[in-house]
Design an enzyme around this catalytic site. Sequence first.
Site, PDB file in Angstrom:
ATOM      1  N   MET A  44     -19.783 -18.019  21.104  1.00  0.00           N
ATOM      2  CA  MET A  44     -20.429 -16.839  21.672  1.00  0.00           C
ATOM      3  C   MET A  44     -19.535 -15.609  21.559  1.00  0.00           C
ATOM      4  O   MET A  44     -20.016 -14.508  21.291  1.00  0.00           O
ATOM      5  CB  MET A  44     -20.788 -17.098  23.134  1.00  0.00           C
ATOM      6  N   ASN A  81     -20.302 -23.799  20.715  1.00  0.00           N
ATOM      7  CA  ASN A  81     -20.575 -22.367  20.900  1.00  0.00           C
ATOM      8  C   ASN A  81     -19.446 -21.540  20.313  1.00  0.00           C
ATOM      9  O   ASN A  81     -18.276 -21.918  20.372  1.00  0.00           O
ATOM     10  CB  ASN A  81     -20.791 -22.039  22.377  1.00  0.00           C
ATOM     11  N   LYS A  90      -7.505 -21.261  33.432  1.00  0.00           N
ATOM     12  CA  LYS A  90      -8.284 -22.274  32.713  1.00  0.00           C
ATOM     13  C   LYS A  90      -7.621 -22.549  31.375  1.00  0.00           C
ATOM     14  O   LYS A  90      -7.360 -21.623  30.600  1.00  0.00           O
ATOM     15  CB  LYS A  90      -9.721 -21.800  32.503  1.00  0.00           C
ATOM     16  N   SER A 133     -10.454 -19.946  25.576  1.00  0.00           N
ATOM     17  CA  SER A 133     -11.608 -19.967  24.679  1.00  0.00           C
ATOM     18  C   SER A 133     -11.131 -19.886  23.229  1.00  0.00           C
ATOM     19  O   SER A 133     -10.250 -19.082  22.911  1.00  0.00           O
ATOM     20  CB  SER A 133     -12.542 -18.783  24.961  1.00  0.00           C
ATOM     21  N   ASN A 166     -11.227 -26.367  29.088  1.00  0.00           N
ATOM     22  CA  ASN A 166     -12.220 -25.611  28.343  1.00  0.00           C
ATOM     23  C   ASN A 166     -12.745 -26.467  27.179  1.00  0.00           C
ATOM     24  O   ASN A 166     -12.542 -27.677  27.150  1.00  0.00           O
ATOM     25  CB  ASN A 166     -11.585 -24.314  27.814  1.00  0.00           C
ATOM     26  N   PHE A 202     -17.469 -14.298  24.067  1.00  0.00           N
ATOM     27  CA  PHE A 202     -17.442 -13.500  25.300  1.00  0.00           C
ATOM     28  C   PHE A 202     -18.451 -12.360  25.258  1.00  0.00           C
ATOM     29  O   PHE A 202     -18.139 -11.207  25.581  1.00  0.00           O
ATOM     30  CB  PHE A 202     -16.036 -12.927  25.565  1.00  0.00           C
ATOM     31  N   ASN A 238     -12.894 -18.724  20.832  1.00  0.00           N
ATOM     32  CA  ASN A 238     -13.788 -17.805  20.128  1.00  0.00           C
ATOM     33  C   ASN A 238     -13.366 -16.345  20.156  1.00  0.00           C
ATOM     34  O   ASN A 238     -14.075 -15.490  19.642  1.00  0.00           O
ATOM     35  CB  ASN A 238     -15.205 -17.943  20.694  1.00  0.00           C
ATOM     36  N   THR A 239     -12.226 -16.051  20.777  1.00  0.00           N
ATOM     37  CA  THR A 239     -11.637 -14.715  20.704  1.00  0.00           C
ATOM     38  C   THR A 239     -10.313 -14.847  19.971  1.00  0.00           C
ATOM     39  O   THR A 239      -9.419 -15.552  20.439  1.00  0.00           O
ATOM     40  CB  THR A 239     -11.407 -14.132  22.114  1.00  0.00           C
TER      41      THR A 239
END
Length: 372
Positions: free
Chosen positions: A118, A116, A221, A181, A250, A120, A183-184
């Site tokens: 995504m 993924n 996390k 994450s 994660n 956030f 993805n940021t």
Amino acid sequence: MYRLLFRLVLRRMSAETAHHLGFGLLRFLMALPFARALGRRLFGPRDPRLGVRALGLDFPGPLGLAAGFDKDARGFEALGALGFAFVEIGTVTGEAQGGNPKPRLFRLPADRALVNRMGFNNEGSRAAAERLAKRRPGGVIVGANIGKTKVVPESEAAADYVASAERLAAHADYMVVNVSSPNTPGLRDLQSAEKLRPLLAEVRTALDRASPGRRVPLLVKIAPDLADEDIDAIGDLARELGLDGIIATNTTIRRDGLATDAAEVAEIGAGGLSGKPVKARALAVLRRLRARVGDSMVLVAAGGVENADDAWERLAAGATLVQAYTAFIYEGPAFARRIHEGILSRMRAEGIGSIAELVGKETRAPNPPFRG
């Protein structure tokens, strides 16, 4: 039945479309009269031997649903009715954001995995807080996972996290700071001890200010891709700051050892990989953390938990609680029940009377498997 539905119908849809369809159907069904009560009766952990006392809360079982499935706190009670002992909503950010362009969620069935990116995508922490404020007493335990709004610069990250913490403090049973994450852009940089220390300290202060009558447990996390010395540093920092726990781990940015064709993986591109391929590293991080922090805090194991044996292994390695997500996508509505029933069956077979007796069992053995 679900596996047949997944193979014949859901796999033919984009992963994100299938998620929204399935989650919407679940919320609709669980909104019917008596449906939630019936679901809890059929799927929920009811044997007191499965109960876990942690974070000042009484969990009916050790298995919860990880953040990412119910991003906006729309269906946590419906998910609890499927047998999850707790549900973590989010990740939510200080401001609403659309996330990354689609497609951004991909299945790797040969690896029992997902990728993924995504980004956030969520309606913001204010909207999530408004929904959580409508919780009824006696419902499922709900944690809130908070992250950084993409457009907020790193210099203002703490204020962004604080805004979410203040909004959610009165309504969440525990809080998770997500700095892991992939993805940021720049988010994982916040995992360094020198940046993480002031961030966590400010969130802790905000929670105490927003909820003076109840201490909201705070966890962080972390990623599986951290070097061992960075894992140790975070463990030391968590103890220094008096954090209540750490979630390990994660998703990963690594792609080695996959059964899926390399060209297909390359075409999918960037994103966090979850599921079975993360299992070994997530377990290693858990063991290292437990060796580092001792019994001083709660460790929540996540990453590659597919069955009761996986959950058992995490608990024996020192996890207080366990989370899953990807296997739930592949296994369907009865997933949590099968995990809890499998754990209970093995407890009976091995003469273990409670989850507390199981937690950290391998570290009490003469030759624990952790190698450092």
